[in-house]
Write an enzyme that holds these catalytic residues in place. Structure first.
Site, mmCIF file in Angstrom:
data_model
loop_
_atom_site.group_PDB
_atom_site.id
_atom_site.type_symbol
_atom_site.label_atom_id
_atom_site.label_comp_id
_atom_site.label_asym_id
_atom_site.label_seq_id
_atom_site.Cartn_x
_atom_site.Cartn_y
_atom_site.Cartn_z
ATOM 1 N N HIS A 32 0.858 -1.196 0.000
ATOM 2 C CA HIS A 32 0.000 0.000 0.000
ATOM 3 C C HIS A 32 0.888 1.237 0.000
ATOM 4 O O HIS A 32 1.330 1.704 1.047
ATOM 5 C CB HIS A 32 -0.918 -0.036 1.232
ATOM 6 C CG HIS A 32 -1.911 1.088 1.274
ATOM 7 N ND1 HIS A 32 -3.060 1.027 2.024
ATOM 8 C CD2 HIS A 32 -1.941 2.305 0.665
ATOM 9 C CE1 HIS A 32 -3.744 2.155 1.881
ATOM 10 N NE2 HIS A 32 -3.068 2.947 1.072
ATOM 11 N N HIS B 126 1.350 4.932 -2.453
ATOM 12 C CA HIS B 126 0.976 5.783 -3.591
ATOM 13 C C HIS B 126 2.249 6.423 -4.111
ATOM 14 O O HIS B 126 2.901 7.174 -3.378
ATOM 15 C CB HIS B 126 -0.011 6.854 -3.138
ATOM 16 C CG HIS B 126 -1.249 6.273 -2.513
ATOM 17 N ND1 HIS B 126 -2.374 5.971 -3.234
ATOM 18 C CD2 HIS B 126 -1.508 5.891 -1.228
ATOM 19 C CE1 HIS B 126 -3.291 5.450 -2.428
ATOM 20 N NE2 HIS B 126 -2.783 5.388 -1.202
ATOM 21 N N HIS C 289 -9.528 1.119 -1.181
ATOM 22 C CA HIS C 289 -9.505 1.762 0.129
ATOM 23 C C HIS C 289 -10.925 1.689 0.700
ATOM 24 O O HIS C 289 -11.881 2.083 0.028
ATOM 25 C CB HIS C 289 -9.121 3.238 0.012
ATOM 26 C CG HIS C 289 -7.676 3.502 -0.222
ATOM 27 N ND1 HIS C 289 -6.977 2.969 -1.270
ATOM 28 C CD2 HIS C 289 -6.781 4.260 0.475
ATOM 29 C CE1 HIS C 289 -5.718 3.393 -1.216
ATOM 30 N NE2 HIS C 289 -5.559 4.175 -0.160
ATOM 31 N N GLU D 123 -11.083 3.397 6.086
ATOM 32 C CA GLU D 123 -10.037 4.305 6.605
ATOM 33 C C GLU D 123 -10.771 5.409 7.366
ATOM 34 O O GLU D 123 -10.736 5.445 8.588
ATOM 35 C CB GLU D 123 -9.200 4.883 5.451
ATOM 36 C CG GLU D 123 -8.128 5.881 5.911
ATOM 37 C CD GLU D 123 -7.449 6.609 4.750
ATOM 38 O OE1 GLU D 123 -8.035 6.656 3.641
ATOM 39 O OE2 GLU D 123 -6.336 7.150 4.956
ATOM 40 N N ASP E 150 1.868 3.953 2.925
ATOM 41 C CA ASP E 150 0.890 4.843 2.280
ATOM 42 C C ASP E 150 1.573 5.983 1.507
ATOM 43 O O ASP E 150 1.637 5.932 0.278
ATOM 44 C CB ASP E 150 -0.088 5.385 3.337
ATOM 45 C CG ASP E 150 -1.479 5.672 2.800
ATOM 46 O OD1 ASP E 150 -1.753 5.346 1.640
ATOM 47 O OD2 ASP E 150 -2.306 6.227 3.558
ATOM 48 N N ASP E 151 2.043 6.996 2.234
ATOM 49 C CA ASP E 151 2.692 8.176 1.632
ATOM 50 C C ASP E 151 3.839 8.576 2.579
ATOM 51 O O ASP E 151 3.726 9.568 3.318
ATOM 52 C CB ASP E 151 1.683 9.326 1.525
ATOM 53 C CG ASP E 151 0.396 8.911 0.819
ATOM 54 O OD1 ASP E 151 0.409 8.809 -0.411
ATOM 55 O OD2 ASP E 151 -0.615 8.654 1.512
HETATM 56 N N1 ADE Z 1 -4.186 8.769 -1.626
HETATM 57 C C1 ADE Z 1 -2.991 8.892 -1.058
HETATM 58 N N2 ADE Z 1 -3.044 8.560 0.239
HETATM 59 C C2 ADE Z 1 -4.320 8.204 0.495
HETATM 60 C C3 ADE Z 1 -5.019 7.764 1.636
HETATM 61 N N3 ADE Z 1 -4.410 7.609 2.822
HETATM 62 N N4 ADE Z 1 -6.334 7.514 1.523
HETATM 63 C C4 ADE Z 1 -6.950 7.675 0.362
HETATM 64 N N5 ADE Z 1 -6.350 8.087 -0.748
HETATM 65 C C5 ADE Z 1 -5.042 8.350 -0.686
HETATM 66 ZN ZN ZN Z 2 -3.675 4.812 0.543
#
Ligand code: ADE
Ligand code: ZN
Length: 345
Positions: free
Chosen positions: A16, A18, A196, A199, A277-278
């Protein structure tokens, strides 16, 4: 042994991530200069001063601002290569990387060019570093079904180089059921599917992702614990959840890492995995997520090992490759956790 070195030694995946969200602050500034973008922040310090988020929507604004510097083939290629080189240092051996073509389109950037650059960067770096994995094309749910279907048509020429379809971006107000046609089409192409759900959105969105979109995996999914029937189903069917603990803290899904529910989900028998995630936005890559969970939640070494195993079990690897990685994990366990048994074997 200390937790840190066990975490480092274990082979792991990232399921997971991006790729646009893997841009480091230095890259944002560098790409902005290189592309002569009229960008609101001149230095890394100015930029990271705005890395404080109220929620997913607040994060989305910063994410979109930073993404305006991603314009050329070189940008997307370098972004992908840099991410893979960085996670290889965490002993991440297999990556399933999400990329959202609609984000490029919305800025007037060719989605085909950007996708091709991500694919080229992934394939070249996987070969160079001996990594495995693939690219997940993400639909941005806030743009609606028709835009998602258009995106799928745009990526059709690359369909054999793509592993899966995903569904991301603002969750609440965009339930999975709206995207049934898109997911049916992707499955007919032979792709895997992920979404997703749970969340910021309610447990019902996880049910819909499973029953209507028929996804192979849920991204996040942490709100499943509000619904005991759903918990039982996820445990029974061993549906992988790609949990992103530090992301959940930065986006205020949980107030702090010691309040995160990943240990509870793991102990309830769910197939949870740890992901970033990021990472530059949320304070760390995969190993940092493992380490903070271990410290704050009291995960045992055996639980850390199980999370590493889960990351391969929940992946889209073929069975032979999966077993190969799992055997490597057992070799680390034998050497690090049972050294006496190993010596006497
Ligand atoms: N795009 C990038 N990070 C995300 C996240 N945590 N939830 C949904 N979309 C995303
Ligand atoms: Zn995500």
């Amino acid at each position: 042994m200390t937790g840190q070195s066990l975490i480092q030694k274990l082979p792991k995946t990232e399921l997971h991530l991006h790729v646009e969200g893997s841009i480091e602050p230095q890259q944002v500034i560098e790409f902005a200069r290189r592309n002569q973008v009229d960008f609101p922040y001149a230095t890394v310090e100015e930029l990271i001063a705005i890395y404080e988020f109220e929620n997913l929507a607040g994060f989305g604004q910063v994410y979109r601002t930073n993404s305006t510097v991603l314009l050329t083939r070189q940008d997307f290629y370098e972004l992908t290569v840099a991410y893979m080189r960085r996670v290889r240092l965490d002993n991440v051996r297999h990556v399933e990387i999400a990329f959202a073509p609609q984000g490029a389109s919305s800025r007037g950037v060719s989605p085909e060019m950007a996708l091709e650059a991500v694919l080229d960067g992934f394939e070249a770096t996987a070969a160079e570093l001996g990594m495995t994995g693939g690219i997940i094309v993400g639909c941005q749910r806030n743009r609606g079904l028709d835009d998602g279907l258009k995106m799928l048509e745009q990526v059709r020429p690359y369909r054999d180089r793509i592993m899966a379809l995903g569904l991301a971006s603002m969750e609440v107000g965009y339930p999975p059921r709206l995207f049934e046609r898109l997911f049916n089409e992707a499955r007919e192409w032979g792709w895997k599917t992920v979404a997703h759900a749970g969340e910021e959105g309610p447990p019902e969105y996880i049910w819909e992702a499973l029953d209507i979109l028929k996804v192979d995996r849920i991204d996040h999914g942490v709100r499943c614990d509000e619904d005991p029937r759903l918990m039982a189903r996820l445990a029974e069917e061993q549906v992988p959840l790609t949990v992103c603990p530090l992301s959940n803290v930065y986006l205020k899904v949980f107030p702090s890492i010691d309040k995160h529910n990943i240990a509870r989900l793991l102990r309830a028998g769910l197939l949870v995995t740890i992901n970033s995630d990021d990472p530059p936005y949320f304070g760390g890559y995969v190993n940092e997520n493992f380490a903070q969970c271990q410290t704050a939640l009291g995960l045992t070494d055996e639980e850390i090992v199980q999370l590493a195993r889960n990351s391969f079990i929940g992946s889209f690897l073929d069975e032979d490759a999966r077993q190969g990685y799992l055997a490597e994990i057992e070799a680390v366990v034998a050497a690090e956790l049972n050294p006496i048994a190993e010596m006497n074997a």
